[in-house]
Scaffold this active site. Structure first.
Site, short mmCIF file in Angstrom:
data_model
loop_
_atom_site.label_atom_id
_atom_site.label_comp_id
_atom_site.label_asym_id
_atom_site.label_seq_id
_atom_site.Cartn_x
_atom_site.Cartn_y
_atom_site.Cartn_z
N GLY A 215 1.04 -1.03 -0.09
CA GLY A 215 0.13 -0.15 -0.14
C GLY A 215 0.75 1.17 0.00
CB SER A 216 -0.29 4.39 1.07
OG SER A 216 -1.12 4.80 0.36
CB THR A 217 4.28 1.56 3.74
OG1 THR A 217 4.10 0.23 2.89
CG2 THR A 217 3.45 1.42 4.75
CE LYS A 219 0.63 6.52 -1.95
NZ LYS A 219 -0.79 7.29 -1.19
#
Length: 483
Positions: A215-217, A219
Site C-alpha cells: 500500500g502507501s508505505t 510511497k
C-alpha cells in the site's frame, strides 16, 4: 620354529589390519549411509540423550529442556513460547525444527565443528559435545510491546536498529506455543493437526515468510525514485496532478481518500498520502527506475537472518498503468514486514541500508564465543540530501498528516501510513500498514525503525487505515525501544 612363528605373526598382523579396515569402513565410509537408514534409531536416541543448548535474548533464556526419562529423553521447553515463537521456531521429536532451532541446530545440538576443541575432533571420536548457546539481538521489552500491541490479531511487527541492522523485535500473530510440538505423544500429533487446520495459520511466520501488498508505505520508495531521478526537484512545487487521475492507456480513474490532493506538491502529497500524485510520479519515473530503487532497498532479493526470508517482490516488466499502481504499493508489488522495516531503517540511517540480522553471537556451553555477527552495510540507496528530505517528509506525515497517532512527546518520529487493498476487485478487508522510526534529542541516528501490518484491523472496512490501526502499535514499540 622361528619361521613358523614369523608366519603366524604375519598372519595375525594381516588379520588385525583387516579388522581395522573393516571397522574404518563401517565407522567412516559407511557411517552416513547407516545414519540415514530409517531403521536406525541410534541417532535419535543420541540426539535426545542430552539437553539441547539454549537460545537467549539479552541474557534471558527463551528455551529449555525437560527430562522425560523416556527413550527420547529430553524434550524442548519454551518458558514464554508464544511471545518468541517467531524468533525461536520449534524443535520437535516428530516434526523436525524451524527458524533458529533449525538454522542453528548444529550449535544447539552440540554437533557443530566450532564447538570441538580440535579440528576434526568430532569426526574422529563421533562424540557429541554439550549443546552451545545462540544469543539473539532481540530486546525483551521491545518484543513484549510488539506482542501486546497486536493482541492476537492477525499481523506482524518488526523492529530494527537502523545503524546496525539488528532485529530488536520479531512478532507474528496469532502465535502458538512451540512446547506443544516438542514431544512424540498423541497430544503432540493432535496439536500439530489442530495448528494445520486452523484458518488463522498460527504456524505461518507473517514477519518474514508472508508478503503483503505494501500500500502507501511503498510511497517512500516512489518518493526516493522521483527525487533521485530529478523528476521532482522541489518538494513544495505543484506536481500538476489532476484529481481524479486517469491511468495511462486505461479508462480507470484513480481517486484519493483525503482532500486537497489536486496538484499537491510532494510534501503535501506525502503527508496526506495522495494516491493520484504518487501514481503519476511512478508513471513519469518509469518502470526501470522504480524497480532499481526498490531493489536497492532489498526487493527481489533473497535474505537470511539466518532464518530464510521470503523475497519481497516488485515486477520488472510493467506498462505505465501498472507502474503507476505499483508506485502506490498495489498491482503485484508484495513485501514482508521485515522488508518494510528495512525501508524505514534505511531512510533513518541516512540512505544506507544495513543487512538485518537476528543472531548476535554463537557460544559454547560455557558461554565462550565461537562466532559473532558483524553489521554489514550495502551500497547507498540515496544521497544524504535525499535521505534528509525523506526524513522530513516522514516527520511531517506524523506531525501534520495521517500518522499522528504515532507521535511521542519529546521524541522526533517519522512515519508513513498504508492501507493496502487486496482480493478480487479489492473485496477483502484491507491491510493496515505503518512504517516509522524514532529519534531522541541529542542522538545522531534514530535508535529504532518499525514496520507493523494488521490483517484484521478492528474497524469498519471503510475506516481501516494504517494511521488508525497500525500506528498506535508502532508507537508502543518505539517507546519500549527508546527506554
Amino acid at each position: 620354529m622361528i619361521r613358523n612363528t614369523r608366519i603366524a605373526a604375519g598372519c595375525s598382523l594381516l588379520l588385525f589390519l583387516a579388522l581395522l579396515l573393516g571397522a574404518a569402513r563401517v565407522q567412516v565410509l559407511k557411517a552416513p549411509e547407516y545414519d540415514a537408514n530409517p531403521a536406525n534409531r541410534r541417532q535419535a536416541l543420541e540426539r535426545y540423550a542430552q539437553p539441547r543448548g539454549d537460545i537467549y535474548a539479552a541474557g534471558r533464556r527463551l528455551t529449555g529442556s525437560t527430562d522425560t526419562r523416556q527413550g527420547l529423553r529430553y524434550e524442548r521447553s519454551y518458558p514464554d513460547g508464544r511471545r518468541y515463537a517467531a524468533v525461536t521456531g520449534f524443535a520437535s521429536q516428530l516434526y523436525g525444527s524451524t527458524l533458529l532451532e533449525d538454522t542453528e541446530d548444529g550449535i544447539l545440538a552440540g554437533t557443530d565443528p566450532r564447538l570441538a576443541p580440535l579440528p576434526l575432533w568430532g569426526d574422529l571420536t563421533r562424540g557429541r559435545r554439550p549443546g552451545g548457546q545462540v544469543h539473539t539481538t532481540v530486546v525483551p521489552a521491545v518484543q513484549k510491546a510488539a506482542f501486546r500491541g497486536l493482541r492476537g490479531r492477525k499481523g506482524a511487527v518488526v523492529a530494527l536498529e537502523p545503524a546496525t541492522g539488528r532485529v530488536l523485535a520479531l512478532v507474528s500473530s496469532p502465535g502458538y506455543d512451540p512446547a506443544l510440538l516438542s514431544g512424540n505423544s498423541p497430544a503432540t500429533t493432535l496439536a500439530w493437526d489442530r495448528f494445520l487446520a486452523d484458518p488463522a495459520q498460527p504456524l505461518l511466520n507473517r514477519a518474514i515468510r508472508q508478503t503483503y501488498p505494501p500500500g502507501s508505505t511503498f510511497k517512500v520508495i516512489t518518493a526516493v525514485a522521483a527525487l533521485e531521478s530529478g523528476v521532482v526537484t522541489d518538494v513544495d512545487a505543484p506536481t500538476r496532478t489532476p484529481n481524479p487521475y486517469r491511468l495511462i492507456g486505461s479508462t480507470t480513474l484513480l481517486r484519493n481518500e483525503s482532500s486537497g490532493c489536486a496538484d499537491a506538491p510532494l510534501r503535501e502529497a506525502f503527508a496526506q498520502s495522495c494516491n493520484t500524485v504518487f501514481a503519476k510520479l511512478g508513471a513519469t519515473v518509469g518502470t526501470a527506475r522504480i524497480v532499481a530503487t526498490a531493489e536497492a532497498f532489498g526487493f527481489n532479493e533473497g535474505l537470511e537472518i539466518p532464518s530464510p526470508v521470503l523475497p519481497s517482490h516488485v515486477s520488472t516488466r510493467m506498462d505505465p498503468a501498472q507502474v503507476a499502481l505499483s508506485a502506490i504499493g498495489q498491482y503485484d508489488t508484495r513485501a514482508t514486514p521485515l522488508q518494510m522495516a528495512r525501508v524505514a531503517a534505511t531512510v533513518a540511517a541516512g540512505g544506507r541500508t544495513m543487512r538485518p540480522y537476528l543472531v548476535e553471537r554463537l557460544a559454547d556451553a560455557d558461554g565462550e564465543t565461537v562466532a559473532r555477527t558483524r553489521p554489514e552495510a550495502g551500497e547507498p540507496v540515496m544521497s544524504p540530501g535525499t535521505a534528509a528530505l525523506l526524513r522530513q517528509l516522514m516527520i511531517d506525515a506524523v506531525s501534520d498528516g495521517t500518522g499522528g497517532l504515532a507521535a511521542i512527546d519529546g521524541v522526533t518520529v517519522g512515519g508513513k501510513t498504508g492501507t493496502a487493498q487486496h482480493g478480487v476487485d479489492n473485496s477483502e478487508r484491507p491491510y493496515a500498514w505503518f512504517v516509522s522510526w524514532a529519534q531522541r534529542p541529542g542522538t545522531a541516528v534514530p535508535e529504532v525503525a518499525v514496520a507493523v501490518v494488521v490483517e484484521d484491523a478492528e474497524a469498519d472496512r471503510a475506516d481501516i487505515s494504517g494511521g488508525g490501526s497500525a500506528a498506535p502499535i508502532a508507537r508502543g514499540v518505539m517507546r519500549a525501544a527508546l527506554r
